[in-house]
Enzyme design. Structure first.
Site, PDB file in Angstrom:
ATOM      1  N   GLU A   1     -23.681 -19.522  27.329  1.00 14.36           N
ATOM      2  CA  GLU A   1     -23.402 -20.621  27.355  1.00 14.36           C
ATOM      3  C   GLU A   1     -22.782 -21.486  28.613  1.00 14.36           C
ATOM      4  O   GLU A   1     -22.393 -22.479  28.722  1.00 14.36           O
ATOM      5  CB  GLU A   1     -22.074 -20.622  26.194  1.00 14.36           C
ATOM      6  CG  GLU A   1     -22.485 -20.915  24.892  1.00 14.36           C
ATOM      7  CD  GLU A   1     -23.032 -22.393  24.412  1.00 14.36           C
ATOM      8  OE1 GLU A   1     -22.583 -23.123  25.211  1.00 14.36           O
ATOM      9  OE2 GLU A   1     -23.768 -22.212  23.491  1.00 14.36           O
ATOM     10  N   GLY A   2     -22.466 -20.314  29.388  1.00 15.37           N
ATOM     11  CA  GLY A   2     -21.899 -20.596  30.852  1.00 15.37           C
ATOM     12  C   GLY A   2     -23.108 -21.482  31.431  1.00 15.37           C
ATOM     13  O   GLY A   2     -22.632 -22.670  32.272  1.00 15.37           O
ATOM     14  N   HIS A   3     -24.400 -21.054  31.545  1.00 13.01           N
ATOM     15  CA  HIS A   3     -25.210 -21.870  32.013  1.00 13.01           C
ATOM     16  C   HIS A   3     -25.539 -23.332  31.374  1.00 13.01           C
ATOM     17  O   HIS A   3     -25.711 -24.265  32.025  1.00 13.01           O
ATOM     18  CB  HIS A   3     -26.605 -21.119  31.928  1.00 13.01           C
ATOM     19  CG  HIS A   3     -26.609 -19.766  32.574  1.00 13.01           C
ATOM     20  ND1 HIS A   3     -26.826 -18.581  32.181  1.00 13.01           N
ATOM     21  CD2 HIS A   3     -26.609 -19.460  34.096  1.00 13.01           C
ATOM     22  CE1 HIS A   3     -26.774 -17.665  32.878  1.00 13.01           C
ATOM     23  NE2 HIS A   3     -26.655 -18.095  34.034  1.00 13.01           N
TER      24      HIS A   3
ATOM     25  N   LYS B   1     -17.093 -19.591  37.770  1.00  7.48           N
ATOM     26  CA  LYS B   1     -17.147 -18.240  37.682  1.00  7.48           C
ATOM     27  C   LYS B   1     -17.546 -17.531  39.053  1.00  7.48           C
ATOM     28  O   LYS B   1     -16.910 -16.471  39.430  1.00  7.48           O
ATOM     29  CB  LYS B   1     -18.359 -18.013  36.743  1.00  7.48           C
ATOM     30  CG  LYS B   1     -19.103 -16.452  36.727  1.00  7.48           C
ATOM     31  CD  LYS B   1     -18.139 -15.692  35.610  1.00  7.48           C
ATOM     32  CE  LYS B   1     -18.153 -14.184  35.707  1.00  7.48           C
ATOM     33  NZ  LYS B   1     -19.560 -13.796  35.989  1.00  7.48           N
TER      34      LYS B   1
HETATM   35  P1  AMP Z   1     -26.541 -16.834  37.492  1.00  6.69           P
HETATM   36  O1  AMP Z   1     -27.706 -17.014  36.680  1.00  6.69           O
HETATM   37  O2  AMP Z   1     -25.515 -15.683  37.255  1.00  6.69           O
HETATM   38  O3  AMP Z   1     -27.041 -16.671  39.132  1.00  6.69           O
HETATM   39  O4  AMP Z   1     -25.276 -18.191  37.376  1.00  6.69           O
HETATM   40  C1  AMP Z   1     -26.166 -19.402  37.443  1.00  6.69           C
HETATM   41  C2  AMP Z   1     -25.095 -20.388  37.351  1.00  6.69           C
HETATM   42  O5  AMP Z   1     -24.306 -20.204  36.299  1.00  6.69           O
HETATM   43  C3  AMP Z   1     -24.054 -20.181  38.520  1.00  6.69           C
HETATM   44  O6  AMP Z   1     -23.507 -21.377  38.982  1.00  6.69           O
HETATM   45  C4  AMP Z   1     -22.814 -19.449  37.986  1.00  6.69           C
HETATM   46  O7  AMP Z   1     -21.412 -19.859  38.513  1.00  6.69           O
HETATM   47  C5  AMP Z   1     -23.055 -20.447  36.342  1.00  6.69           C
HETATM   48  N1  AMP Z   1     -22.207 -19.447  35.332  1.00  6.69           N
HETATM   49  C6  AMP Z   1     -22.483 -18.126  35.441  1.00  6.69           C
HETATM   50  N2  AMP Z   1     -21.462 -17.812  34.433  1.00  6.69           N
HETATM   51  C7  AMP Z   1     -20.708 -18.839  33.879  1.00  6.69           C
HETATM   52  C8  AMP Z   1     -19.677 -18.943  33.122  1.00  6.69           C
HETATM   53  N3  AMP Z   1     -19.263 -17.876  32.323  1.00  6.69           N
HETATM   54  N4  AMP Z   1     -19.172 -20.174  33.065  1.00  6.69           N
HETATM   55  C9  AMP Z   1     -19.834 -21.231  33.788  1.00  6.69           C
HETATM   56  N5  AMP Z   1     -20.804 -21.139  34.740  1.00  6.69           N
HETATM   57  C10 AMP Z   1     -21.312 -19.770  34.676  1.00  6.69           C
END
Ligand code: AMP
Length: 273
Positions: free
Chosen positions: A28-30, A142
């Protein structure tokens, strides 16, 4: 004829492509970033690449979760226009040579235990910007230090891209969503909520008038049952470490380890003032 002297005047005409860079294992963050890109941009591109350049040899590059089929289905459901999911070898061919080197800040906070991490991130983000040429790119708070460093790179290099930072998405328990949470057992997930409890405790103490940085950090530490990597209060404007008195706006940044095999490193942060 226009005669342009200032670099900023050359920056007119941002495109309307929105890029959401990810390493996949979407949650859900992504999805919150993708939804915002969908709102703001005509074309939405999601990139999925587990970036070898940002992992040290002892880190979890091979074990990192890869769930491409379900990632693609989630992107499709949100109306994403393009998923860019290259093999690492297409991004880093044998003759690849150039690296982005960030400033001093790449060596602080997460950079202390991960000294090559941020340069790996900045390099892949610069490559993705070159390939996709977005007008806007969306990143989560995050990874607050990462977001700050990307904004700095875009500013320093006059990249014609607007960086949009989005709030942290959490489970109901307060645990910040992360692809690495799939490494955790149910009990560990519960224990890991102490990081969020630390943020709440500092927010509460600030509300009641506490401004002493060491006292606030002690409050936060008292909530955290995990092995801490770092815990700092920083200026949101500069990301400088605050040592004496809190100044506005300030953010609590932290990383901690949980579990033994695998030993999982979690990060979290939140505005406290
Ligand atoms: P990652 O796949 O972990 O490299 O994350 C890709 C993007 O999603 C980055 O910009 C992260 O900061 C964002 N992201 C990861 N987890 C979260 C979260 N819980 N809430 C908001 N954005 C997130």
């Amino acid at each position: 004829m226009k005669v342009i002297k200032l670099p900023c005047d050359m920056q007119a005409g941002l495109g309307s492509v929105g890029l959401v860079p990810t390493m996949g294992a979407l949650h859900e963050g992504h999805l919150s970033l993708i939804r915002e890109a969908r709102k703001q941009c005509d074309q939405v591109v999601v990139s999925i690449l587990v970036n070898p350049l940002q992992f040290a040899p002892h880190e979890d590059y091979n074990a990192y979760p890869r769930t491409l089929d379900s990632d693609l289905a989630q992107c499709e459901a949100l109306g994403v226009d393009v998923v860019f999911c290259p093999d690492a070898s297409a991004i880093y061919p044998e003759n690849f040579q150039t690296r982005v080197m960030g400033g001093e800040l790449t060596k602080q906070y997460c950079g202390i235990t991960r000294p090559t991490f941020f340069n790996g991130v900045l390099t892949v983000v610069a490559i993705l910007f070159g390939i996709v040429r977005p007008g806007k790119a969306f990143f989560g708070e995050k990874d607050f230090q990462q977001l700050f460093l990307i904004k700095q790179m875009v500013k320093d290099f006059w990249m014609p891209i607007e960086i949009i930072g989005m709030p942290i998405i959490r489970e109901e328990s307060g645990l910040a969503l992360s692809s690495r949470n799939t490494y955790l057992t149910g009990g560990q997930k519960e224990e890991a909520t102490c990081l969020f409890q630390a943020i709440l405790a500092v927010q509460e103490a600030v509300k009641t008038g506490e401004r002493d940085v060491q006292a606030l950090l002690a409050q936060a530490r008292s909530k955290i049952s995990l092995e801490l990597d770092y815990l700092d209060l920083v200026s949101v404007k500069t990301l400088e470490c605050l040592t004496d008195s809190l100044e506005e706006p300030a953010r609590l940044l932290m990383a901690a380890y949980i579990g033994e095999n695998p030993k999982v490193r979690l990060i979290d942060n939140g505005n406290v003032f």
